[in-house]
Design a protein around this motif. Structure first.
Motif, mmCIF file in Angstrom:
data_model
loop_
_atom_site.group_PDB
_atom_site.id
_atom_site.type_symbol
_atom_site.label_atom_id
_atom_site.label_comp_id
_atom_site.label_asym_id
_atom_site.label_seq_id
_atom_site.Cartn_x
_atom_site.Cartn_y
_atom_site.Cartn_z
ATOM 1 N N MET A 1 6.931 -83.635 85.988
ATOM 2 C CA MET A 1 7.833 -83.120 84.941
ATOM 3 C C MET A 1 9.229 -82.990 85.531
ATOM 4 S SD MET A 1 7.569 -82.319 81.772
ATOM 5 C CE MET A 1 8.329 -81.403 80.458
ATOM 6 N N ASP A 2 10.224 -83.463 84.803
ATOM 7 C CA ASP A 2 11.590 -83.522 85.299
ATOM 8 C C ASP A 2 12.235 -82.131 85.262
ATOM 9 O OD1 ASP A 2 14.256 -84.000 85.830
ATOM 10 O OD2 ASP A 2 14.414 -85.726 84.504
ATOM 11 N N LEU A 3 12.346 -81.506 86.430
ATOM 12 C CA LEU A 3 12.903 -80.160 86.524
ATOM 13 C C LEU A 3 14.378 -80.135 86.148
ATOM 14 C CD1 LEU A 3 12.200 -77.239 87.338
ATOM 15 C CD2 LEU A 3 12.854 -77.828 89.681
ATOM 16 N N GLN A 4 15.092 -81.212 86.433
ATOM 17 C CA GLN A 4 16.514 -81.249 86.114
ATOM 18 C C GLN A 4 16.755 -81.289 84.608
ATOM 19 O OE1 GLN A 4 18.963 -80.871 88.433
ATOM 20 N NE2 GLN A 4 17.191 -80.498 89.757
ATOM 21 N N LYS A 5 15.919 -82.003 83.888
ATOM 22 C CA LYS A 5 16.106 -82.130 82.437
ATOM 23 C C LYS A 5 15.519 -80.943 81.680
ATOM 24 C CE LYS A 5 15.158 -85.130 78.441
ATOM 25 N NZ LYS A 5 16.490 -84.960 77.854
ATOM 26 N N TYR A 6 14.371 -80.441 82.138
ATOM 27 C CA TYR A 6 13.651 -79.439 81.366
ATOM 28 C C TYR A 6 13.601 -78.055 82.013
ATOM 29 C CZ TYR A 6 11.945 -83.725 79.137
ATOM 30 O OH TYR A 6 11.849 -84.947 78.510
ATOM 31 N N GLY A 7 14.207 -77.889 83.175
ATOM 32 C CA GLY A 7 14.149 -76.614 83.874
ATOM 33 C C GLY A 7 15.420 -75.807 83.682
ATOM 34 N N PRO A 8 15.595 -74.769 84.522
ATOM 35 C CA PRO A 8 14.668 -74.355 85.579
ATOM 36 C C PRO A 8 13.522 -73.471 85.097
ATOM 37 C CG PRO A 8 16.627 -72.983 85.640
ATOM 38 C CD PRO A 8 16.872 -74.004 84.569
ATOM 39 N N TRP A 9 13.660 -72.888 83.869
ATOM 40 C CA TRP A 9 12.629 -71.990 83.349
ATOM 41 C C TRP A 9 11.889 -72.636 82.183
ATOM 42 C CZ3 TRP A 9 11.279 -67.043 85.051
ATOM 43 C CH2 TRP A 9 12.101 -66.479 86.027
ATOM 44 N N ALA A 10 10.576 -72.415 82.144
ATOM 45 C CA ALA A 10 9.761 -72.810 81.000
ATOM 46 C C ALA A 10 9.211 -71.547 80.348
ATOM 47 C CB ALA A 10 8.614 -73.714 81.430
ATOM 48 N N LEU A 11 9.337 -71.458 79.044
ATOM 49 C CA LEU A 11 8.804 -70.348 78.259
ATOM 50 C C LEU A 11 7.540 -70.827 77.556
ATOM 51 C CD1 LEU A 11 8.846 -67.597 76.759
ATOM 52 C CD2 LEU A 11 10.516 -68.620 75.167
ATOM 53 N N ILE A 12 6.415 -70.177 77.849
ATOM 54 C CA ILE A 12 5.143 -70.574 77.252
ATOM 55 C C ILE A 12 4.651 -69.448 76.353
ATOM 56 C CG2 ILE A 12 2.786 -71.358 77.673
ATOM 57 C CD1 ILE A 12 3.674 -72.296 80.434
ATOM 58 N N ILE A 13 4.636 -69.714 75.060
ATOM 59 C CA ILE A 13 4.144 -68.751 74.076
ATOM 60 C C ILE A 13 2.658 -69.015 73.870
ATOM 61 C CG2 ILE A 13 4.420 -67.839 71.751
ATOM 62 C CD1 ILE A 13 6.882 -67.475 73.506
ATOM 63 N N GLY A 14 1.845 -67.996 74.089
ATOM 64 C CA GLY A 14 0.402 -68.203 74.131
ATOM 65 C C GLY A 14 0.015 -68.715 75.500
ATOM 66 N N VAL B 1 16.341 -71.191 79.786
ATOM 67 C CA VAL B 1 15.058 -71.770 79.375
ATOM 68 C C VAL B 1 15.300 -73.213 78.947
ATOM 69 C CG1 VAL B 1 13.164 -71.669 77.713
ATOM 70 C CG2 VAL B 1 14.078 -69.549 78.706
ATOM 71 N N GLY B 2 14.775 -74.149 79.734
ATOM 72 C CA GLY B 2 14.951 -75.561 79.419
ATOM 73 C C GLY B 2 13.755 -76.195 78.754
ATOM 74 N N LEU B 3 12.631 -75.448 78.711
ATOM 75 C CA LEU B 3 11.419 -75.968 78.083
ATOM 76 C C LEU B 3 10.735 -74.849 77.323
ATOM 77 C CD1 LEU B 3 9.322 -78.292 77.711
ATOM 78 C CD2 LEU B 3 8.197 -77.432 79.779
ATOM 79 N N LEU B 4 10.494 -75.070 76.042
ATOM 80 C CA LEU B 4 9.724 -74.145 75.210
ATOM 81 C C LEU B 4 8.393 -74.798 74.874
ATOM 82 C CD1 LEU B 4 9.233 -71.724 73.267
ATOM 83 C CD2 LEU B 4 10.489 -73.029 71.522
#
Length: 272
Positions: free
Chosen positions: A1-14, A83-86
């Motif tokens: 998974m591309d940390l530069q495009k989708y990071g640095p934080w991921a928020l996971i609901i559930g 948050v770069g990824l939900l």
């Protein structure tokens, strides 16, 4: 998974167990920092401790996703980070019954989590991603989004909203640098399914579902998990002609018949 495009934080609901936990484990292995949100504090703390032991930075929040102030609660632990990824993974259904007989709070909870929750979280975090020109959103869906099913009217309607909403959001966000994916899953071996008494011996492992979501985030708007029979069933129940017969003959089976139905879907997929 591309940390530069989708990071640095991921928020996971559930994000405490099942597919949500699998997302967290895969993302942590790729160097993401994580915010995990779910209702039960115990499983959240256990997963967070495991991930921290592997070197990940993790924040957790126990929150009832059906409450109208849940986004405000989550913002309380995310407004100071990027948050770069939900990943919106919540939306299971634990009550079946005729719509006109079910209590309003039961159907209201399904709509709050799957419809309002996905829309409100996608609006807030998506706007921040669009402003940065990068990011990704994965919205959890279901094969039930293609067919209204008796005793599951609110659930199937909510899942249909999720799929169509994801397609529109994908079309809006793609030119702005943000990927949107509706992750359409079938029968998956999650703790939630086990608690409902559903046999999960033929179900897809959560790790497979999460991995396919991450690997195909740029292949939106919809990705149907490759469990044998999923694609064939989606084609069957989304047919335009003779919807009355399609709905009557393809209703989602009772829980004690789920494994039998999964076995039949796999048989048809194999051409037997």
């Amino acid at each position: 998974m591309d940390l530069q495009k989708y990071g640095p934080w991921a928020l996971i609901i559930g994000g405490s167990e099942g597919v949500g936990a699998a997302f967290a484990q895969l993302l942590a292995a790729d160097g993401f920092k994580l915010v995990l949100v779910a209702r039960k504090q115990g499983p959240l703390d256990e997963l967070a401790a495991e991930l921290r032991g592997q070197g990940a930075e993790v924040r957790v929040l126990s929150a009832d996703l059906a409450q109208p102030d849940v986004l405000a609660q989550v913002r309380g632990v995310t407004d100071d980070i990027e948050v770069g990824l939900l990943v919106y993974n919540a939306g299971a259904n634990n009550t079946r019954g005729l719509f006109v007989e079910l209590p309003e709070e039961v159907t209201g909870s399904v709509l709050a989590i799957t419809v309002l929750g996905q829309a409100n979280f996608a609006r807030h975090y998506g706007a921040l991603m669009v402003k940065r020109g990068r990011g990704g959103i994965i919205l959890g869906g279901s094969l039930s989004s293609y067919l209204g099913s008796p005793t599951l009217a609110t659930y199937t309607g909510a899942k249909a909203f999720s799929r169509i909403f994801s397609e529109a959001l994908w079309a809006e966000c793609a030119p702005l640098g943000v990927d949107v994916l509706h992750l359409n899953i079938g029968f998956t071996a999650t703790p939630a399914m086990a608690r409902l008494g559903m046999p999960v011996d033929l179900a897809e492992p959560p790790e497979t579902v999460a991995r396919e979501g991450l690997e195909n985030i740029a292949n939106g708007p919809v990705w149907i998990v490759s469990t044998p029979g999923n694609l064939e069933r989606a084609r069957l129940i989304s047919a335009v002609d003779n919807r009355a017969e399609i709905v009557r003959s393809n209703a989602i089976p009772p829980r004690d018949k789920t494994a039998e139905a999964a076995r039949e879907h796999q048989r048809l997929a194999a051409g037997d």
